[in-house]
Design a protein around this motif. Structure first.
Motif, PDB file in Angstrom:
ATOM      1  N   THR A 128      -6.655   4.840  11.429  1.00 52.11           N
ATOM      2  CA  THR A 128      -6.704   4.514   9.996  1.00 52.11           C
ATOM      3  C   THR A 128      -8.125   4.164   9.582  1.00 52.11           C
ATOM      4  OG1 THR A 128      -6.169   2.230  10.523  1.00 52.11           O
ATOM      5  CG2 THR A 128      -4.330   3.629   9.816  1.00 52.11           C
ATOM      6  N   ARG A 153      -4.885  10.423  -3.542  1.00 54.20           N
ATOM      7  CA  ARG A 153      -4.522  11.210  -2.368  1.00 54.20           C
ATOM      8  C   ARG A 153      -4.498  12.692  -2.733  1.00 54.20           C
ATOM      9  NH1 ARG A 153      -1.931  10.432   2.555  1.00 54.20           N
ATOM     10  NH2 ARG A 153      -3.503   8.830   2.804  1.00 54.20           N
ATOM     11  N   THR A 163     -11.527   4.173   3.887  1.00 56.99           N
ATOM     12  CA  THR A 163     -11.292   4.078   2.442  1.00 56.99           C
ATOM     13  C   THR A 163     -10.163   3.110   2.145  1.00 56.99           C
ATOM     14  OG1 THR A 163     -12.129   6.289   2.113  1.00 56.99           O
ATOM     15  CG2 THR A 163     -10.701   5.422   0.374  1.00 56.99           C
ATOM     16  N   ALA A 164      -9.023   3.300   2.784  1.00 55.78           N
ATOM     17  CA  ALA A 164      -7.894   2.399   2.533  1.00 55.78           C
ATOM     18  C   ALA A 164      -8.184   1.019   3.111  1.00 55.78           C
ATOM     19  CB  ALA A 164      -6.623   2.982   3.132  1.00 55.78           C
ATOM     20  N   LYS A 197      -8.890  15.809   8.555  1.00 56.83           N
ATOM     21  CA  LYS A 197      -7.848  14.898   8.071  1.00 56.83           C
ATOM     22  C   LYS A 197      -6.560  15.711   7.993  1.00 56.83           C
ATOM     23  CE  LYS A 197      -8.224  10.868   5.239  1.00 56.83           C
ATOM     24  NZ  LYS A 197      -8.101   9.882   6.303  1.00 56.83           N
ATOM     25  N   TYR A 233      -5.820   4.173  -5.424  1.00 55.72           N
ATOM     26  CA  TYR A 233      -5.988   5.054  -4.268  1.00 55.72           C
ATOM     27  C   TYR A 233      -5.574   6.471  -4.669  1.00 55.72           C
ATOM     28  CZ  TYR A 233      -5.645   6.811   0.501  1.00 55.72           C
ATOM     29  OH  TYR A 233      -5.814   7.547   1.655  1.00 55.72           O
ATOM     30  N   GLY A 276      -8.481  10.734   1.315  1.00 62.38           N
ATOM     31  CA  GLY A 276      -8.225   9.408   0.765  1.00 62.38           C
ATOM     32  C   GLY A 276      -9.455   9.004  -0.022  1.00 62.38           C
ATOM     33  N   PHE A 336       0.816  -1.214   0.000  1.00 60.39           N
ATOM     34  CA  PHE A 336       0.000   0.000   0.000  1.00 60.39           C
ATOM     35  C   PHE A 336       0.854   1.270   0.000  1.00 60.39           C
ATOM     36  CE2 PHE A 336      -2.294   3.541   1.681  1.00 60.39           C
ATOM     37  CZ  PHE A 336      -3.509   3.463   1.014  1.00 60.39           C
ATOM     38  N   PHE A 343      -5.363  16.346   4.097  1.00 58.78           N
ATOM     39  CA  PHE A 343      -5.423  15.461   2.937  1.00 58.78           C
ATOM     40  C   PHE A 343      -6.732  14.710   2.889  1.00 58.78           C
ATOM     41  CE2 PHE A 343      -3.711  12.726   6.254  1.00 58.78           C
ATOM     42  CZ  PHE A 343      -4.240  11.472   5.979  1.00 58.78           C
ATOM     43  N   TYR A 357      -5.270  -2.877   2.426  1.00 57.29           N
ATOM     44  CA  TYR A 357      -4.397  -2.137   3.340  1.00 57.29           C
ATOM     45  C   TYR A 357      -3.910  -3.092   4.441  1.00 57.29           C
ATOM     46  CZ  TYR A 357      -2.752   1.823   6.127  1.00 57.29           C
ATOM     47  OH  TYR A 357      -1.973   2.726   6.812  1.00 57.29           O
TER      48      TYR A 357
HETATM   49  C1  COI Z   1      -7.761   6.473   4.113  1.00 57.00           C
HETATM   50  O1  COI Z   1      -8.417   5.500   4.457  1.00 57.00           O
HETATM   51  O2  COI Z   1      -7.916   6.993   3.004  1.00 57.00           O
HETATM   52  C2  COI Z   1      -6.785   7.097   4.995  1.00 57.00           C
HETATM   53  O3  COI Z   1      -6.494   8.235   4.814  1.00 57.00           O
HETATM   54  C3  COI Z   1      -6.101   6.295   6.028  1.00 57.00           C
HETATM   55  C4  COI Z   1      -4.628   6.309   5.829  1.00 57.00           C
HETATM   56  C5  COI Z   1      -3.988   5.815   7.052  1.00 57.00           C
HETATM   57  C6  COI Z   1      -4.194   5.489   4.654  1.00 57.00           C
END
Ligand code: COI
Length: 356
Positions: free
Chosen positions: A236, A142, A303-304, A197, A140, A76, A29, A74, A172
């Protein structure tokens, strides 16, 4: 969802693609990035012309405020491809709203909606060969924004950069997760930035999580900072508990991330006639339920992480193993979600967004 109006983006295409060097069956990941990235700078009080360029290093001043005061937030998100090659996002409107909510809390200027959606669509069209079809595959995404102004006095920056980078992803967590309930450290506090976030929320978890990892637990489930009696989220992912046939998850507040997967699970539970209480969950009741055998499942939603089952938890020196159940809600929700995301099931809430 309908597509928003188009917006001109300056594009510099990569001359070669790295895709042939990628082993899509063995992705770790967040380690592999596609050929392009999107960026847009905020200067003189305005977001400037958005650009897409080949993915790669960039120049930034050592005095950029992000390095000193952590002004960075950020998102995800994931893109999926169906067997006919159509590309979809899942509830991107929620990510758009949330990044601006996070930005506002960190005194970062909000990003325009048309730039956000047009940036995503254009980038995904350029890099769509990186999205592999099939359940469990995704790209994914970002989106993130950070303070670029070269100045180290402690105040909000005057210049920022908004970016989107993309990373092909599989699971993940590859296995069921063992967690520790927080008793000493906290992730967030009332009036703080836990709901946002914010990059710093993640940094703050790394040290306590590394202590948990040394004891054999991959993640910490954070408790409320003032009493450590109530379970909140895992950093997470958001967390669901199943006692008997009922689900329980903590309510959103200014300490907990308003998870897109979390709110989708709550809706799916309603659709399936599964009772879901959104209320405070105490450590005491979960320990009692584990002791008397009524705790059937704990799982994370993000999400991840998608839906990640938890196999054991530790609190007060006691370890509670959670045996796997045949009628797992975690499996049920994961299958339902993935089928909607991959265009394999009816999307009665309009969560899929086709990238045209
Ligand atoms: C997500 O699930 O998108 C997150 O931002 C968690 C991150 C720890 C990967």
């Amino acid at each position: 969802m309908t597509k928003l109006s188009t917006y001109e983006i300056d594009i510099v295409k990569s001359e070669t693609s790295k895709i042939d060097q990628v082993d899509f069956n063995n992705l770790v990941f967040g380690r592999t990035f596609t050929d392009h990235m999107f960026y847009c700078d905020y200067v003189n009080g305005e977001w400037q012309q958005p650009k897409i360029v080949p993915y790669g290093p960039m120049t930034i001043e050592p005095s950029a405020r992000v390095f000193h005061y952590g002004q960075a937030v950020f998102e995800g998100m994931k893109a999926y491809k169906d067997d006919d090659g159509n590309v979809f996002l899942f509830r991107p409107d929620q990510n758009f709203k949330r990044i601006n909510k996070s930005a506002k809390r960190l005194a970062i200027p909000e990003f325009p909606e048309n730039y956000f959606f047009e940036g995503l669509s254009t980038l995904l069209n350029l890099d769509k060969s990186w999205i592999k079809p099939g359940l469990g595959n995704s790209l994914y995404l970002r989106p993130f924004v950070f303070a670029t102004e070269a100045a180290i006095s402690a105040s909000p920056a005057n210049t920022y950069r908004f970016m989107i980078i993309c990373s092909p992803a599989k699971a993940y967590y590859t296995d069921r997760v063992r967690v520790l309930f927080a008793e000493k450290y906290s992730r967030s506090a009332n009036g703080g930035v836990g709901f946002a976030k914010a990059a710093g929320n993640y940094a703050a978890q790394f040290y306590p999580t590394s202590l948990a990892q040394k004891k054999g637990f991959q993640q910490v489930i954070w408790t409320d900072a003032s009493t450590h009696k109530y379970l909140e989220e895992a950093g997470t992912m958001n967390i669901f508990f199943r006692i008997g046939d009922k689900l329980i998850t903590a309510p959103n507040n200014d300490r907990i991330l308003d998870g897109v997967t979390r709110k989708s699970v709550i809706q799916l539970a309603e659709d399936l006639g599964i009772e879901c209480d959104v209320r405070r969950v105490s450590v005491k009741e979960i320990k009692e339920a584990a002791q008397n055998g009524t705790l059937k499942e704990i799982f994370g939603a993000g999400t991840a992480a998608v839906i990640s089952p938890i196999s054991a938890f530790e609190h007060g020196g006691d370890v509670f193993e959670i045996p796997e159940v045949d009628d797992s809600y975690a499996t049920l929700f994961k299958t339902r979600l993935l089928n909607i995301q991959h265009n394999l099931a009816e999307d009665k809430h309009g969560w899929r967004y086709e990238v045209l």
